[in-house]
Design a protein around this motif. Structure first.
Motif, PDB file in Angstrom:
ATOM      1  N   VAL A  67       0.827  -1.211   0.000  1.00 44.16           N
ATOM      2  CA  VAL A  67       0.000   0.000   0.000  1.00 44.16           C
ATOM      3  C   VAL A  67       0.864   1.265   0.000  1.00 44.16           C
ATOM      4  CG1 VAL A  67      -0.363   0.379   2.477  1.00 44.16           C
ATOM      5  CG2 VAL A  67      -2.205   0.843   0.884  1.00 44.16           C
ATOM      6  N   ALA A  68       2.094   1.173   0.448  1.00 50.16           N
ATOM      7  CA  ALA A  68       2.989   2.333   0.379  1.00 50.16           C
ATOM      8  C   ALA A  68       3.241   2.691  -1.083  1.00 50.16           C
ATOM      9  CB  ALA A  68       4.294   2.053   1.111  1.00 50.16           C
ATOM     10  N   GLY A  69       3.569   1.686  -1.875  1.00 52.03           N
ATOM     11  CA  GLY A  69       3.766   1.931  -3.302  1.00 52.03           C
ATOM     12  C   GLY A  69       2.490   2.377  -3.988  1.00 52.03           C
ATOM     13  N   ASP A  70       1.376   1.736  -3.640  1.00 55.43           N
ATOM     14  CA  ASP A  70       0.086   2.112  -4.229  1.00 55.43           C
ATOM     15  C   ASP A  70      -0.268   3.552  -3.892  1.00 55.43           C
ATOM     16  OD1 ASP A  70      -0.065  -0.497  -5.096  1.00 55.43           O
ATOM     17  OD2 ASP A  70      -1.552  -1.112  -3.603  1.00 55.43           O
ATOM     18  N   SER A  71       0.007   3.965  -2.661  1.00 53.14           N
ATOM     19  CA  SER A  71      -0.345   5.314  -2.211  1.00 53.14           C
ATOM     20  C   SER A  71       0.458   6.375  -2.951  1.00 53.14           C
ATOM     21  CB  SER A  71      -0.119   5.442  -0.703  1.00 53.14           C
ATOM     22  OG  SER A  71      -0.944   4.530  -0.013  1.00 53.14           O
ATOM     23  N   VAL A  72       1.705   6.074  -3.216  1.00 49.80           N
ATOM     24  CA  VAL A  72       2.557   7.013  -3.943  1.00 49.80           C
ATOM     25  C   VAL A  72       2.072   7.151  -5.389  1.00 49.80           C
ATOM     26  CG1 VAL A  72       4.892   7.322  -4.857  1.00 49.80           C
ATOM     27  CG2 VAL A  72       4.570   6.659  -2.479  1.00 49.80           C
ATOM     28  N   GLU A  73       1.634   6.052  -5.968  1.00 48.84           N
ATOM     29  CA  GLU A  73       1.202   6.074  -7.365  1.00 48.84           C
ATOM     30  C   GLU A  73      -0.242   6.534  -7.551  1.00 48.84           C
ATOM     31  OE1 GLU A  73       2.166   2.113  -8.769  1.00 48.84           O
ATOM     32  OE2 GLU A  73       4.055   2.891  -9.565  1.00 48.84           O
ATOM     33  N   ALA A  74      -1.016   6.590  -6.482  1.00 51.21           N
ATOM     34  CA  ALA A  74      -2.424   6.959  -6.593  1.00 51.21           C
ATOM     35  C   ALA A  74      -2.545   8.443  -6.947  1.00 51.21           C
ATOM     36  CB  ALA A  74      -3.151   6.665  -5.281  1.00 51.21           C
ATOM     37  N   SER A  75      -3.133   8.725  -8.071  1.00 55.55           N
ATOM     38  CA  SER A  75      -3.198  10.112  -8.542  1.00 55.55           C
ATOM     39  C   SER A  75      -4.487  10.826  -8.133  1.00 55.55           C
ATOM     40  CB  SER A  75      -3.057  10.145 -10.064  1.00 55.55           C
ATOM     41  OG  SER A  75      -4.099   9.395 -10.661  1.00 55.55           O
ATOM     42  N   ASP A  97      -3.550  10.634   2.555  1.00 52.79           N
ATOM     43  CA  ASP A  97      -4.955  10.445   2.180  1.00 52.79           C
ATOM     44  C   ASP A  97      -5.143   9.148   1.400  1.00 52.79           C
ATOM     45  OD1 ASP A  97      -5.600  12.881   3.362  1.00 52.79           O
ATOM     46  OD2 ASP A  97      -5.616  13.979   1.458  1.00 52.79           O
ATOM     47  N   ALA A  98      -4.240   8.877   0.480  1.00 58.66           N
ATOM     48  CA  ALA A  98      -4.328   7.646  -0.308  1.00 58.66           C
ATOM     49  C   ALA A  98      -4.179   6.429   0.597  1.00 58.66           C
ATOM     50  CB  ALA A  98      -3.247   7.638  -1.393  1.00 58.66           C
ATOM     51  N   ALA A  99      -3.170   6.435   1.448  1.00 60.54           N
ATOM     52  CA  ALA A  99      -2.935   5.290   2.329  1.00 60.54           C
ATOM     53  C   ALA A  99      -4.101   5.080   3.280  1.00 60.54           C
ATOM     54  CB  ALA A  99      -1.634   5.488   3.108  1.00 60.54           C
ATOM     55  N   TYR A 100      -4.618   6.154   3.838  1.00 63.16           N
ATOM     56  CA  TYR A 100      -5.740   6.044   4.777  1.00 63.16           C
ATOM     57  C   TYR A 100      -6.951   5.411   4.095  1.00 63.16           C
ATOM     58  CZ  TYR A 100      -9.066   7.268   8.442  1.00 63.16           C
ATOM     59  OH  TYR A 100     -10.020   7.212   9.439  1.00 63.16           O
ATOM     60  N   ASP A 101      -7.184   5.750   2.854  1.00 61.43           N
ATOM     61  CA  ASP A 101      -8.311   5.173   2.122  1.00 61.43           C
ATOM     62  C   ASP A 101      -8.022   3.744   1.664  1.00 61.43           C
ATOM     63  OD1 ASP A 101     -10.945   5.358   0.903  1.00 61.43           O
ATOM     64  OD2 ASP A 101      -9.892   5.405  -1.015  1.00 61.43           O
ATOM     65  N   LEU A 102      -6.805   3.481   1.249  1.00 58.50           N
ATOM     66  CA  LEU A 102      -6.479   2.179   0.668  1.00 58.50           C
ATOM     67  C   LEU A 102      -6.261   1.082   1.709  1.00 58.50           C
ATOM     68  CD1 LEU A 102      -4.091   3.358  -2.179  1.00 58.50           C
ATOM     69  CD2 LEU A 102      -6.482   2.635  -2.392  1.00 58.50           C
ATOM     70  N   GLN A 143       2.766   3.138  15.292  1.00 58.34           N
ATOM     71  CA  GLN A 143       3.235   3.957  14.175  1.00 58.34           C
ATOM     72  C   GLN A 143       4.754   3.883  14.035  1.00 58.34           C
ATOM     73  OE1 GLN A 143       1.705   7.966  14.069  1.00 58.34           O
ATOM     74  NE2 GLN A 143       3.334   8.676  12.728  1.00 58.34           N
ATOM     75  N   ASP A 144       5.463   3.930  15.156  1.00 57.01           N
ATOM     76  CA  ASP A 144       6.928   3.821  15.115  1.00 57.01           C
ATOM     77  C   ASP A 144       7.372   2.492  14.508  1.00 57.01           C
ATOM     78  OD1 ASP A 144       7.098   6.299  16.347  1.00 57.01           O
ATOM     79  OD2 ASP A 144       7.553   5.478  18.332  1.00 57.01           O
ATOM     80  N   GLN A 145       6.700   1.422  14.887  1.00 60.97           N
ATOM     81  CA  GLN A 145       7.059   0.099  14.367  1.00 60.97           C
ATOM     82  C   GLN A 145       6.719  -0.029  12.883  1.00 60.97           C
ATOM     83  OE1 GLN A 145       8.793  -2.403  16.218  1.00 60.97           O
ATOM     84  NE2 GLN A 145       9.081  -0.450  17.264  1.00 60.97           N
ATOM     85  N   ALA A 146       5.591   0.523  12.475  1.00 60.13           N
ATOM     86  CA  ALA A 146       5.226   0.508  11.055  1.00 60.13           C
ATOM     87  C   ALA A 146       6.238   1.322  10.244  1.00 60.13           C
ATOM     88  CB  ALA A 146       3.813   1.049  10.862  1.00 60.13           C
ATOM     89  N   GLU A 197       6.773   7.330   6.102  1.00 54.40           N
ATOM     90  CA  GLU A 197       6.282   7.842   7.390  1.00 54.40           C
ATOM     91  C   GLU A 197       4.795   8.186   7.317  1.00 54.40           C
ATOM     92  OE1 GLU A 197       8.891  11.099   8.291  1.00 54.40           O
ATOM     93  OE2 GLU A 197      10.586   9.752   8.693  1.00 54.40           O
ATOM     94  N   GLU A 198       4.369   8.762   6.214  1.00 57.43           N
ATOM     95  CA  GLU A 198       2.952   9.104   6.049  1.00 57.43           C
ATOM     96  C   GLU A 198       2.077   7.847   5.952  1.00 57.43           C
ATOM     97  OE1 GLU A 198       1.412  12.454   6.054  1.00 57.43           O
ATOM     98  OE2 GLU A 198       3.238  12.280   7.237  1.00 57.43           O
ATOM     99  N   VAL A 199       2.575   6.822   5.300  1.00 60.12           N
ATOM    100  CA  VAL A 199       1.829   5.558   5.215  1.00 60.12           C
ATOM    101  C   VAL A 199       1.734   4.924   6.598  1.00 60.12           C
ATOM    102  CG1 VAL A 199       1.853   3.217   4.251  1.00 60.12           C
ATOM    103  CG2 VAL A 199       2.386   5.185   2.784  1.00 60.12           C
ATOM    104  N   ALA A 200       2.807   4.967   7.358  1.00 58.93           N
ATOM    105  CA  ALA A 200       2.780   4.427   8.726  1.00 58.93           C
ATOM    106  C   ALA A 200       1.790   5.196   9.598  1.00 58.93           C
ATOM    107  CB  ALA A 200       4.178   4.481   9.338  1.00 58.93           C
TER     108      ALA A 200
END
Length: 152
Positions: free
Chosen positions: A3-11, A18-23, A99-102, A135-138
């Motif tokens: 999902v980290a990669g997906d979130s970066v690519e989500a346009s 926002d992408a990670a929170y939704d995905l 969050q730190d561990q993620a 960090e944002e995905v975590a």
């Protein structure tokens, strides 16, 4: 990690967060590589594994029956996940530790973690993300676990 990669690519999102929170834990499996089913399976595996470590005399099939049985721990899976794996002095500190561990899984320079992450990213074709994006995905993962736990 996918999902980290997906979130970066989500346009269609304003930010990686926002992408990670939704995905993360999305109800539609065609939308996310880390949909709700995947999230629940991962959470349940950690929870059942934690119970097994504490009670290794009970057969695994019985632990699974207990977990999914009437009023079993699956009813509080997100709360149990936080309490059993990430508990600190209070709930807020526990979420911060989660969050730190993620973040460590997504960004750590520790040799073993970095090697495992590289193998995972290669096997699942995870798009490149920066440390800040990790960090944002975590942070989004933390918030999703808190959101789902509040529903229990």
């Amino acid at each position: 990690m996918t999902v980290a990669g997906d979130s970066v690519e989500a346009s269609n999102y304003d930010t990686v967060y926002d992408a990670a929170y939704d995905l993360i834990g999305h109800r539609n499996p065609s939308v996310s590589t880390f949909n709700l089913k995947d999230l629940i399976v991962d959470i349940d595996a950690v929870n059942i594994g934690g119970v097994q470590l504490l009670n290794n005399t009970e057969p695994l099939n019985q632990l699974i029956r207990n977990y999914y049985g009437y009023l079993g721990d699956y009813n509080w899976r997100f709360t149990k996940f936080l309490q059993s794996r990430f508990f600190m002095n209070n709930e807020e500190q526990s979420y911060d530790y989660l969050q730190d561990q993620a973040t460590a899984i997504l960004n750590s320079n520790d040799l073993l973690v970095a090697q495992a992450r590289a193998l995972f990213k290669d096997a699942f074709d995870v798009a490149y993300y920066t440390e800040e994006e990790g960090e944002e995905v975590a942070r989004a993962f933390r918030d999703v676990i808190e959101r789902e736990g509040a529903k229990e």
